[in-house]
Scaffold this motif. Structure first.
Motif, PDB file in Angstrom:
ATOM      1  N   VAL A 172       0.854  -1.192   0.000  1.00  0.00           N
ATOM      2  CA  VAL A 172       0.000   0.000   0.000  1.00  0.00           C
ATOM      3  C   VAL A 172       0.890   1.241   0.000  1.00  0.00           C
ATOM      4  N   ASP A 173       0.302   2.365  -0.408  1.00  0.00           N
ATOM      5  CA  ASP A 173       1.026   3.629  -0.319  1.00  0.00           C
ATOM      6  C   ASP A 173       0.413   4.456   0.804  1.00  0.00           C
ATOM      7  N   ILE A 174       0.957   5.623   1.051  1.00  0.00           N
ATOM      8  CA  ILE A 174       0.517   6.440   2.166  1.00  0.00           C
ATOM      9  C   ILE A 174      -0.936   6.873   1.999  1.00  0.00           C
ATOM     10  N   ARG A 175      -1.366   7.067   0.748  1.00  0.00           N
ATOM     11  CA  ARG A 175      -2.763   7.464   0.512  1.00  0.00           C
ATOM     12  C   ARG A 175      -3.726   6.380   0.963  1.00  0.00           C
ATOM     13  N   LYS A 176      -3.354   5.119   0.716  1.00  0.00           N
ATOM     14  CA  LYS A 176      -4.210   4.004   1.134  1.00  0.00           C
ATOM     15  C   LYS A 176      -4.272   3.920   2.655  1.00  0.00           C
ATOM     16  N   ILE A 177      -3.169   4.204   3.311  1.00  0.00           N
ATOM     17  CA  ILE A 177      -3.162   4.188   4.777  1.00  0.00           C
ATOM     18  C   ILE A 177      -4.118   5.247   5.321  1.00  0.00           C
ATOM     19  N   TYR A 178      -4.072   6.441   4.740  1.00  0.00           N
ATOM     20  CA  TYR A 178      -4.995   7.496   5.151  1.00  0.00           C
ATOM     21  C   TYR A 178      -6.444   7.104   4.847  1.00  0.00           C
ATOM     22  N   GLU A 179      -6.653   6.492   3.679  1.00  0.00           N
ATOM     23  CA  GLU A 179      -8.012   6.120   3.269  1.00  0.00           C
ATOM     24  C   GLU A 179      -8.633   5.115   4.234  1.00  0.00           C
ATOM     25  N   ILE A 180      -7.889   4.061   4.557  1.00  0.00           N
ATOM     26  CA  ILE A 180      -8.424   3.031   5.451  1.00  0.00           C
ATOM     27  C   ILE A 180      -8.617   3.587   6.858  1.00  0.00           C
ATOM     28  N   THR A 181      -7.681   4.413   7.302  1.00  0.00           N
ATOM     29  CA  THR A 181      -7.804   5.017   8.623  1.00  0.00           C
ATOM     30  C   THR A 181      -9.036   5.919   8.700  1.00  0.00           C
ATOM     31  N   ALA A 182      -9.253   6.719   7.673  1.00  0.00           N
ATOM     32  CA  ALA A 182     -10.408   7.613   7.644  1.00  0.00           C
ATOM     33  C   ALA A 182     -11.715   6.831   7.593  1.00  0.00           C
ATOM     34  N   THR A 183     -11.713   5.725   6.863  1.00  0.00           N
ATOM     35  CA  THR A 183     -12.915   4.887   6.790  1.00  0.00           C
ATOM     36  C   THR A 183     -13.264   4.313   8.157  1.00  0.00           C
ATOM     37  N   GLU A 184     -12.237   3.799   8.852  1.00  0.00           N
ATOM     38  CA  GLU A 184     -12.457   3.252  10.191  1.00  0.00           C
ATOM     39  C   GLU A 184     -12.889   4.340  11.163  1.00  0.00           C
ATOM     40  N   ALA A 185     -12.399   5.552  10.948  1.00  0.00           N
ATOM     41  CA  ALA A 185     -12.703   6.657  11.867  1.00  0.00           C
ATOM     42  C   ALA A 185     -14.189   6.982  11.896  1.00  0.00           C
ATOM     43  N   GLN A 186     -14.884   6.678  10.807  1.00  0.00           N
ATOM     44  CA  GLN A 186     -16.321   6.972  10.756  1.00  0.00           C
ATOM     45  C   GLN A 186     -17.095   6.194  11.819  1.00  0.00           C
ATOM     46  N   PHE A 187     -16.588   5.019  12.174  1.00  0.00           N
ATOM     47  CA  PHE A 187     -17.292   4.193  13.151  1.00  0.00           C
ATOM     48  C   PHE A 187     -17.014   4.648  14.592  1.00  0.00           C
ATOM     49  N   PHE A 188     -15.986   5.480  14.759  1.00  0.00           N
ATOM     50  CA  PHE A 188     -15.607   5.916  16.104  1.00  0.00           C
ATOM     51  C   PHE A 188     -15.877   7.407  16.333  1.00  0.00           C
ATOM     52  N   HIS A 189     -16.375   8.075  15.278  1.00  0.00           N
ATOM     53  CA  HIS A 189     -16.744   9.488  15.376  1.00  0.00           C
ATOM     54  C   HIS A 189     -15.594  10.336  15.925  1.00  0.00           C
ATOM     55  N   VAL A 190     -14.422  10.191  15.305  1.00  0.00           N
ATOM     56  CA  VAL A 190     -13.256  10.948  15.755  1.00  0.00           C
ATOM     57  C   VAL A 190     -13.006  12.107  14.807  1.00  0.00           C
ATOM     58  N   ASN A 191     -12.229  13.089  15.268  1.00  0.00           N
ATOM     59  CA  ASN A 191     -11.963  14.264  14.441  1.00  0.00           C
ATOM     60  C   ASN A 191     -10.688  14.080  13.627  1.00  0.00           C
ATOM     61  N   LEU A 192     -10.383  15.093  12.815  1.00  0.00           N
ATOM     62  CA  LEU A 192      -9.235  15.023  11.917  1.00  0.00           C
ATOM     63  C   LEU A 192      -7.937  14.860  12.683  1.00  0.00           C
ATOM     64  N   SER A 193      -7.793  15.556  13.776  1.00  0.00           N
ATOM     65  CA  SER A 193      -6.570  15.469  14.566  1.00  0.00           C
ATOM     66  C   SER A 193      -6.310  14.044  15.036  1.00  0.00           C
ATOM     67  N   GLU A 194      -7.357  13.357  15.445  1.00  0.00           N
ATOM     68  CA  GLU A 194      -7.206  11.975  15.911  1.00  0.00           C
ATOM     69  C   GLU A 194      -6.862  11.036  14.751  1.00  0.00           C
ATOM     70  N   ILE A 195      -7.406  11.343  13.573  1.00  0.00           N
ATOM     71  CA  ILE A 195      -7.070  10.539  12.389  1.00  0.00           C
ATOM     72  C   ILE A 195      -5.589  10.677  12.064  1.00  0.00           C
ATOM     73  N   LEU A 196      -5.097  11.902  12.072  1.00  0.00           N
ATOM     74  CA  LEU A 196      -3.685  12.145  11.783  1.00  0.00           C
ATOM     75  C   LEU A 196      -2.787  11.477  12.815  1.00  0.00           C
ATOM     76  N   ASN A 197      -3.193  11.522  14.073  1.00  0.00           N
ATOM     77  CA  ASN A 197      -2.413  10.870  15.131  1.00  0.00           C
ATOM     78  C   ASN A 197      -2.398   9.351  14.942  1.00  0.00           C
ATOM     79  N   THR A 198      -3.525   8.811  14.480  1.00  0.00           N
ATOM     80  CA  THR A 198      -3.597   7.360  14.247  1.00  0.00           C
ATOM     81  C   THR A 198      -2.681   6.955  13.105  1.00  0.00           C
ATOM     82  N   VAL A 199      -2.677   7.732  12.029  1.00  0.00           N
ATOM     83  CA  VAL A 199      -1.792   7.445  10.900  1.00  0.00           C
ATOM     84  C   VAL A 199      -0.333   7.494  11.353  1.00  0.00           C
TER      85      VAL A 199
END
Length: 207
Positions: A16-43
């Motif tokens: 995978v490339d970095i875009r795919k990592i962001y994509e999957i992380t953002a998709t999972e984030a929808q189920f946890f109702h997290v904000n952008l900052s938390e998504i970036l921290n997860t990546v």
């Protein structure tokens, strides 16, 4: 859920490339109702996790990643490939191959091309060979002769494909009894390594 996301990275692709990592992380984030900052921290946590390998620069200059389980799986696959390639138990004699080609030519009413004859000899040389070609190149004709050659040597062939439609087509075009990989694996597992539906002996070969 860093570990969960890392597992999902290679469910569909080995790399995978970095875009795919962001994509999957953002998709999972929808189920946890997290904000952008938390998504970036997860990546960032994913990129720093020891389960993730990379980045490595590929031939196009792109940074790619994989996971330790995927790399281990691919190394095991390469090892199995080498083992099968070195197995000469299914090698057929030159005389049997010639008989099979002659029989196939007689049945179809025309001669096989030099490429088809060569492919049959190659396919019957080790425990793992690959036949690849464009549509209409004569692969099915080669497989018919291949079936005849192994049957003359006392083997029974089984075809296995991803889809049922492909299995039906393979059987119709080559005369090789065929089913899906899923069905084949289930029958091997639950029928004590004996394919009852095809009444096969122990010395069967799967394609």
């Amino acid at each position: 859920p860093v570990v969960l996301i890392i597992k999902k990275l290679t469910q569909s692709n080995a790399i995978v490339d970095i875009r795919k990592i962001y994509e999957i992380t953002a998709t999972e984030a929808q189920f946890f109702h997290v904000n952008l900052s938390e998504i970036l921290n997860t990546v960032e946590a994913i990129l720093n996790n020891t389960r993730l390998l990379g980045p490595v620069i590929n031939s196009t200059g792109q940074e790619i990643y994989t996971t330790k389980p995927m790399l281990r799986f691919e190394n095991e696959l390469v090892g199995l490939t080498d083992l099968l390639r070195s197995n000469s138990n299914y090698r057929l004699s030159e005389n049997v191959i010639k008989q099979a080609i002659s029989k196939q030519e007689l049945e179809q009413g025309f001669k096989l091309s030099s490429e088809q004859s060569c492919s049959i000899q190659k396919l019957t040389s080790t425990g793992l060979e690959i036949l690849q070609g464009r549509a209409g190149a004569g692969k099915s004709t080669s497989m018919k002769a291949l079936r005849i050659a192994y049957e003359l040597s006392g083997y029974k062939l089984v075809g296995a494909t991803v889809s049922k439609a492909a299995a039906t087509q393979l059987e119709a075009e080559t005369g090789i009894n065929s089913c899906t990989f899923e069905k084949l694996l289930i029958e091997i597992k639950h029928k004590n390594n004996h394919l009852i539906n095809y009444n096969l002996p122990d010395n069967y070969i799967s394609f």
